[in-house]
Design an enzyme around this catalytic site. Sequence first.
Site, PDB file in Angstrom:
ATOM      1  N   TRP A   1      48.833 -78.884  56.279  1.00 14.55           N
ATOM      2  CA  TRP A   1      49.306 -77.773  56.372  1.00 14.55           C
ATOM      3  C   TRP A   1      51.113 -77.355  57.412  1.00 14.55           C
ATOM      4  O   TRP A   1      49.853 -77.796  58.590  1.00 14.55           O
ATOM      5  CB  TRP A   1      48.321 -76.688  56.073  1.00 14.55           C
ATOM      6  CG  TRP A   1      46.962 -76.703  55.616  1.00 14.55           C
ATOM      7  CD1 TRP A   1      47.034 -77.305  54.171  1.00 14.55           C
ATOM      8  CD2 TRP A   1      46.097 -75.966  55.279  1.00 14.55           C
ATOM      9  NE1 TRP A   1      46.376 -77.496  53.042  1.00 14.55           N
ATOM     10  CE2 TRP A   1      45.329 -76.806  53.974  1.00 14.55           C
ATOM     11  CE3 TRP A   1      45.479 -75.042  55.908  1.00 14.55           C
ATOM     12  CZ2 TRP A   1      44.318 -76.201  53.844  1.00 14.55           C
ATOM     13  CZ3 TRP A   1      43.932 -74.669  55.546  1.00 14.55           C
ATOM     14  CH2 TRP A   1      43.458 -74.870  54.476  1.00 14.55           C
TER      15      TRP A   1
ATOM     16  N   LYS B   1      52.190 -75.998  47.254  1.00  9.32           N
ATOM     17  CA  LYS B   1      52.265 -74.830  48.394  1.00  9.32           C
ATOM     18  C   LYS B   1      52.074 -74.942  50.115  1.00  9.32           C
ATOM     19  O   LYS B   1      52.803 -74.460  50.905  1.00  9.32           O
ATOM     20  CB  LYS B   1      50.804 -74.572  47.983  1.00  9.32           C
ATOM     21  CG  LYS B   1      50.242 -72.762  49.090  1.00  9.32           C
ATOM     22  CD  LYS B   1      48.688 -72.527  49.050  1.00  9.32           C
ATOM     23  CE  LYS B   1      49.020 -71.535  49.233  1.00  9.32           C
ATOM     24  NZ  LYS B   1      47.186 -71.206  49.210  1.00  9.32           N
ATOM     25  N   HIS B   2      52.128 -76.187  50.139  1.00  7.17           N
ATOM     26  CA  HIS B   2      52.460 -76.904  51.623  1.00  7.17           C
ATOM     27  C   HIS B   2      52.751 -77.831  51.964  1.00  7.17           C
ATOM     28  O   HIS B   2      54.275 -78.243  52.238  1.00  7.17           O
ATOM     29  CB  HIS B   2      50.963 -77.381  52.319  1.00  7.17           C
ATOM     30  CG  HIS B   2      50.130 -76.605  52.369  1.00  7.17           C
ATOM     31  ND1 HIS B   2      49.754 -75.026  52.557  1.00  7.17           N
ATOM     32  CD2 HIS B   2      48.926 -76.338  51.576  1.00  7.17           C
ATOM     33  CE1 HIS B   2      48.311 -74.261  52.101  1.00  7.17           C
ATOM     34  NE2 HIS B   2      48.123 -74.984  52.107  1.00  7.17           N
TER      35      HIS B   2
ATOM     36  N   HIS C   1      41.046 -82.381  52.105  1.00  6.82           N
ATOM     37  CA  HIS C   1      41.746 -80.801  51.884  1.00  6.82           C
ATOM     38  C   HIS C   1      43.540 -80.865  51.988  1.00  6.82           C
ATOM     39  O   HIS C   1      43.655 -81.370  50.901  1.00  6.82           O
ATOM     40  CB  HIS C   1      41.530 -80.088  52.555  1.00  6.82           C
ATOM     41  CG  HIS C   1      42.010 -78.287  51.716  1.00  6.82           C
ATOM     42  ND1 HIS C   1      41.167 -77.924  52.957  1.00  6.82           N
ATOM     43  CD2 HIS C   1      42.457 -78.044  50.908  1.00  6.82           C
ATOM     44  CE1 HIS C   1      41.072 -76.314  51.848  1.00  6.82           C
ATOM     45  NE2 HIS C   1      42.166 -77.166  50.852  1.00  6.82           N
TER      46      HIS C   1
ATOM     47  N   TYR D   1      51.726 -68.385  57.807  1.00  3.05           N
ATOM     48  CA  TYR D   1      52.082 -69.635  57.018  1.00  3.05           C
ATOM     49  C   TYR D   1      53.399 -68.662  56.135  1.00  3.05           C
ATOM     50  O   TYR D   1      52.392 -68.098  55.539  1.00  3.05           O
ATOM     51  CB  TYR D   1      51.204 -70.743  56.697  1.00  3.05           C
ATOM     52  CG  TYR D   1      50.586 -70.274  55.943  1.00  3.05           C
ATOM     53  CD1 TYR D   1      50.927 -70.167  54.534  1.00  3.05           C
ATOM     54  CD2 TYR D   1      49.041 -69.507  56.630  1.00  3.05           C
ATOM     55  CE1 TYR D   1      49.572 -69.697  53.198  1.00  3.05           C
ATOM     56  CE2 TYR D   1      48.098 -69.199  55.876  1.00  3.05           C
ATOM     57  CZ  TYR D   1      48.454 -69.632  53.668  1.00  3.05           C
ATOM     58  OH  TYR D   1      47.396 -68.318  52.750  1.00  3.05           O
TER      59      TYR D   1
ATOM     60  N   GLU E   1      48.381 -78.326  46.064  1.00  6.48           N
ATOM     61  CA  GLU E   1      48.432 -78.715  48.251  1.00  6.48           C
ATOM     62  C   GLU E   1      50.114 -79.134  48.042  1.00  6.48           C
ATOM     63  O   GLU E   1      50.557 -78.443  49.373  1.00  6.48           O
ATOM     64  CB  GLU E   1      47.706 -79.728  48.368  1.00  6.48           C
ATOM     65  CG  GLU E   1      46.395 -79.839  48.253  1.00  6.48           C
ATOM     66  CD  GLU E   1      46.151 -78.768  49.115  1.00  6.48           C
ATOM     67  OE1 GLU E   1      46.498 -78.381  49.980  1.00  6.48           O
ATOM     68  OE2 GLU E   1      45.202 -78.008  48.708  1.00  6.48           O
TER      69      GLU E   1
END
Length: 382
Positions: free
Chosen positions: A60, A118-119, A57, A68, A115
């Site tokens: 993070w 965002k992270h 996934h 977060y 991914e």
Amino acid sequence: MNAIGSSAVCVDAQLSCHNTSAVENLCCFNYPGGTLLQTQFWDTHPVTGPVDSWTIHGLWPDNCDGTYDANCDDERAYRNITQILKHSGAYDLLNDMQTLWVSDSGSSETFWEHEWGKHGTCISTLQPSCYTDYQPTQEVTDFFNRTVTLFKSLPSYEWLESAGIVPSITATYTRQQIQSALGANRGDRSVYLGCRHGALNEIWYFFNVQGSIQTGSFKPSDLVGTGSTCPSSGIKYLPKGAAGPSPTSTTTTTGPSPTSTGPVLSGRGFLDVITSGNKRGCIISRGRWYTSGSCAGFTASPLSGGFTLKSSKGYCGVADGALTCGARIRNAPLFNATKDGTLLYNGAQTFYADGVPRGRKQGMVYTDAEHDTSLTIRWQKR
């Protein structure tokens, strides 16, 4: 692989989330995202990845307390991950990602972009300033390389199998059995277990890091923040390709089932949005939502025990994990609804958003629990 600049050399680095005073060198100390989560999927319908392996996934950064940051640098939210990896010579990495880091609702490329944007952009040790002779986008390769390497060190399928926990149509397991099987391989540290319709479909492994994520040491840590969504017992671990819960089936609970389906909807109506904090809005024609202005009209059409939804932009469904209406939706997926008209997608009535949009700002509506705000969508007949 092409010669590129090196990342910071970290000597006597502190363990993230364990400092007792401020740390100035954030190239050797992950802050504020000092807890790193390596998150994994088990997708059975549709199937993603090998039948004997979980899939990735993401990786993070969490602020050591269950909160977060997200989307921290729009200028580095790159849209060409495959080309970046090829340019850096990371062909083996790309091959691994094409097998192990795949989307169940859209292109893997878009999934990787999400991914990273965002992270990845929120990890302090991946800042361009942390590199000597920095070459643009080289931190992207480091992010994906470390995520895949970490994933390979966490063979969830094998760990569960060695404890007698194997995919099955009929067998069920307790939450403690699964936690013990995974914890036995990482100092009895707890993990987050995610379930949908009582079936295991996600694992989050928690770490603190000594040094940078590029070259540092990942130390297993306990779960931080939200608890697992799996029941204490009766957990299914379905084989990949096994038929998932029918969208029209009901779930047995100790009270009225939140996903028991009501009459098939038809005709024209609106889609009202209600958040867990009782903020209200509505879905607009492309599938996004906002809290002011006119609601879009939708048409519900009965089909095969459920119904399709269509706006002026086209059919509605889920693309890249987000509610979408328009040309990207080609197969007119089925929805269902509870008796009070609450929308169900794949049997689930909870959707998610990154907060509540203000004024006429539009927000995305997602189907995965990675996002901060939970909400329901209710049909209002015209």
